[in-house]
Design a protein around this motif. Structure first.
Motif, mmCIF file in Angstrom:
data_model
loop_
_atom_site.group_PDB
_atom_site.id
_atom_site.type_symbol
_atom_site.label_atom_id
_atom_site.label_comp_id
_atom_site.label_asym_id
_atom_site.label_seq_id
_atom_site.Cartn_x
_atom_site.Cartn_y
_atom_site.Cartn_z
ATOM 1 N N ASN A 132 3.528 23.806 -16.064
ATOM 2 C CA ASN A 132 3.608 22.463 -16.647
ATOM 3 C C ASN A 132 3.815 21.365 -15.614
ATOM 4 O O ASN A 132 3.755 20.183 -15.959
ATOM 5 N N ASP A 133 4.065 21.737 -14.370
ATOM 6 C CA ASP A 133 4.201 20.731 -13.310
ATOM 7 C C ASP A 133 2.840 20.276 -12.795
ATOM 8 O O ASP A 133 2.765 19.334 -12.003
ATOM 9 N N THR A 134 1.765 20.945 -13.232
ATOM 10 C CA THR A 134 0.426 20.542 -12.817
ATOM 11 C C THR A 134 0.153 19.114 -13.267
ATOM 12 O O THR A 134 0.265 18.785 -14.447
ATOM 13 N N ALA A 135 -0.175 18.257 -12.299
ATOM 14 C CA ALA A 135 -0.383 16.838 -12.585
ATOM 15 C C ALA A 135 -0.804 16.136 -11.300
ATOM 16 O O ALA A 135 -0.729 16.718 -10.213
ATOM 17 N N VAL A 136 -1.189 14.884 -11.454
ATOM 18 C CA VAL A 136 -1.343 14.003 -10.297
ATOM 19 C C VAL A 136 -0.026 13.253 -10.135
ATOM 20 O O VAL A 136 0.483 12.680 -11.109
ATOM 21 N N TYR A 137 0.505 13.276 -8.944
ATOM 22 C CA TYR A 137 1.802 12.659 -8.656
ATOM 23 C C TYR A 137 1.591 11.358 -7.884
ATOM 24 O O TYR A 137 0.798 11.303 -6.935
ATOM 25 N N TYR A 138 2.353 10.329 -8.309
ATOM 26 C CA TYR A 138 2.244 9.000 -7.724
ATOM 27 C C TYR A 138 3.627 8.479 -7.357
ATOM 28 O O TYR A 138 4.594 8.697 -8.094
ATOM 29 N N CYS A 139 3.717 7.727 -6.288
ATOM 30 C CA CYS A 139 4.962 7.035 -5.997
ATOM 31 C C CYS A 139 4.823 5.560 -6.371
ATOM 32 O O CYS A 139 3.711 5.034 -6.493
ATOM 33 N N LYS A 140 5.936 4.922 -6.575
ATOM 34 C CA LYS A 140 5.954 3.505 -6.955
ATOM 35 C C LYS A 140 7.231 2.869 -6.461
ATOM 36 O O LYS A 140 8.295 3.482 -6.492
ATOM 37 N N GLN A 176 0.851 -1.193 0.000
ATOM 38 C CA GLN A 176 0.000 0.000 0.000
ATOM 39 C C GLN A 176 0.878 1.231 0.000
ATOM 40 O O GLN A 176 1.844 1.320 0.767
ATOM 41 N N LEU A 177 0.541 2.165 -0.877
ATOM 42 C CA LEU A 177 1.273 3.417 -1.003
ATOM 43 C C LEU A 177 0.277 4.559 -0.839
ATOM 44 O O LEU A 177 -0.739 4.598 -1.540
ATOM 45 N N VAL A 178 0.560 5.465 0.070
ATOM 46 C CA VAL A 178 -0.334 6.588 0.330
ATOM 47 C C VAL A 178 0.403 7.879 0.012
ATOM 48 O O VAL A 178 1.372 8.242 0.697
ATOM 49 N N ASP A 179 -0.064 8.538 -1.041
ATOM 50 C CA ASP A 179 0.555 9.789 -1.492
ATOM 51 C C ASP A 179 -0.158 10.969 -0.853
ATOM 52 O O ASP A 179 -1.382 10.979 -0.752
ATOM 53 N N GLY A 233 3.505 -2.930 3.724
ATOM 54 C CA GLY A 233 3.351 -4.199 3.038
ATOM 55 C C GLY A 233 4.594 -4.669 2.309
ATOM 56 O O GLY A 233 4.550 -5.668 1.590
ATOM 57 N N LEU A 234 5.670 -3.944 2.465
ATOM 58 C CA LEU A 234 6.946 -4.346 1.880
ATOM 59 C C LEU A 234 8.068 -3.856 2.766
ATOM 60 O O LEU A 234 7.856 -2.967 3.609
ATOM 61 N N THR A 235 9.242 -4.466 2.595
ATOM 62 C CA THR A 235 10.415 -3.978 3.323
ATOM 63 C C THR A 235 10.954 -2.788 2.556
ATOM 64 O O THR A 235 11.749 -2.924 1.620
ATOM 65 N N PHE A 236 10.499 -1.634 2.959
ATOM 66 C CA PHE A 236 10.716 -0.389 2.205
ATOM 67 C C PHE A 236 12.190 -0.172 1.881
ATOM 68 O O PHE A 236 12.536 0.209 0.753
ATOM 69 N N SER A 237 13.044 -0.430 2.819
ATOM 70 C CA SER A 237 14.464 -0.128 2.640
ATOM 71 C C SER A 237 15.137 -1.020 1.610
ATOM 72 O O SER A 237 16.288 -0.767 1.245
ATOM 73 N N THR A 279 13.760 17.540 -5.719
ATOM 74 C CA THR A 279 14.682 16.671 -4.994
ATOM 75 C C THR A 279 13.911 15.494 -4.405
ATOM 76 O O THR A 279 12.963 15.694 -3.638
ATOM 77 N N ILE A 280 14.340 14.293 -4.773
ATOM 78 C CA ILE A 280 13.737 13.085 -4.217
ATOM 79 C C ILE A 280 14.591 12.618 -3.041
ATOM 80 O O ILE A 280 15.828 12.697 -3.086
ATOM 81 N N SER A 281 13.927 12.163 -1.995
ATOM 82 C CA SER A 281 14.648 11.648 -0.831
ATOM 83 C C SER A 281 13.764 10.632 -0.121
ATOM 84 O O SER A 281 12.585 10.481 -0.452
ATOM 85 N N ARG A 282 14.362 9.957 0.847
ATOM 86 C CA ARG A 282 13.596 8.936 1.555
ATOM 87 C C ARG A 282 14.078 8.831 2.995
ATOM 88 O O ARG A 282 15.237 9.137 3.295
ATOM 89 N N ASP A 283 13.166 8.384 3.851
ATOM 90 C CA ASP A 283 13.495 8.096 5.240
ATOM 91 C C ASP A 283 13.095 6.644 5.478
ATOM 92 O O ASP A 283 11.914 6.344 5.668
ATOM 93 N N ASN A 284 14.057 5.749 5.425
ATOM 94 C CA ASN A 284 13.746 4.331 5.535
ATOM 95 C C ASN A 284 13.226 3.955 6.922
ATOM 96 O O ASN A 284 12.495 2.975 7.055
ATOM 97 N N ALA A 285 13.586 4.715 7.916
ATOM 98 C CA ALA A 285 13.079 4.436 9.256
ATOM 99 C C ALA A 285 11.577 4.728 9.358
ATOM 100 O O ALA A 285 10.883 4.157 10.200
ATOM 101 N N LYS A 286 11.092 5.610 8.494
ATOM 102 C CA LYS A 286 9.675 5.987 8.511
ATOM 103 C C LYS A 286 8.899 5.406 7.335
ATOM 104 O O LYS A 286 7.727 5.721 7.159
ATOM 105 N N ASN A 287 9.587 4.586 6.519
ATOM 106 C CA ASN A 287 8.934 4.013 5.328
ATOM 107 C C ASN A 287 8.309 5.097 4.448
ATOM 108 O O ASN A 287 7.207 4.921 3.907
ATOM 109 N N THR A 288 9.006 6.191 4.305
ATOM 110 C CA THR A 288 8.437 7.339 3.606
ATOM 111 C C THR A 288 9.374 7.871 2.531
ATOM 112 O O THR A 288 10.573 8.004 2.750
ATOM 113 N N LEU A 289 8.783 8.187 1.402
ATOM 114 C CA LEU A 289 9.464 8.786 0.261
ATOM 115 C C LEU A 289 8.991 10.234 0.144
ATOM 116 O O LEU A 289 7.815 10.524 0.403
#
Length: 114
Positions: free
Chosen positions: A89-97, A3-6, A26-30, A69-79
């Motif tokens: 032109n950046d107007t859009a729906v953004y999704y993580c995967k 499950q991914l919650v944006d 639901g996955l080992t994020f790190s 800038t993309i970054s992640r916090d593996n301790a928080k399972n968060t991107l």
């Protein structure tokens, strides 16, 4: 089940900033490389940015290089996606995967307010 919650989208003026978040379960994020995609009306979903599992290596689409800038916090399972100097032109729906998983979150809408 993955499950991914944006979250974090909104209405923003040109030149403004937003920070998007994606919380995974639901996955080992790190263990997984992660990516942000976006989709504008009438266009195909496109890759915006990616980061390796440990966070050391990142890649960006030419259209956002130097502004996002993309970054992640593996301790928080968060991107994260820090978006600066936003353009219409950046107007859009953004999704993580997560790499290797065919699961998408609900997306978060970023809209230019001009």
């Amino acid at each position: 089940q993955v499950q991914l919650v944006d979250s974090g989208g909104g209405l923003v003026q040109p030149g403004g900033s937003l920070r998007l978040s994606c919380t995974a379960s639901g996955l080992t994020f790190s263990n997984y490389a992660m990516s942000w995609y976006r989709q504008s009306p009438g266009k195909e979903r496109e890759l915006v940015a990616a980061v390796t599992s440990g966070g050391a290596v990142t890649n960006y689409a030419d259209s956002v290089k130097g502004r996002f800038t993309i970054s992640r916090d593996n301790a928080k399972n968060t991107l994260y996606l820090q978006m600066n100097s936003l353009k219409p032109n950046d107007t859009a729906v953004y999704y993580c995967k997560a790499l290797g998983w065919n699961s998408w979150g609900q997306g978060t809408q970023v809209t230019d307010s001009s």
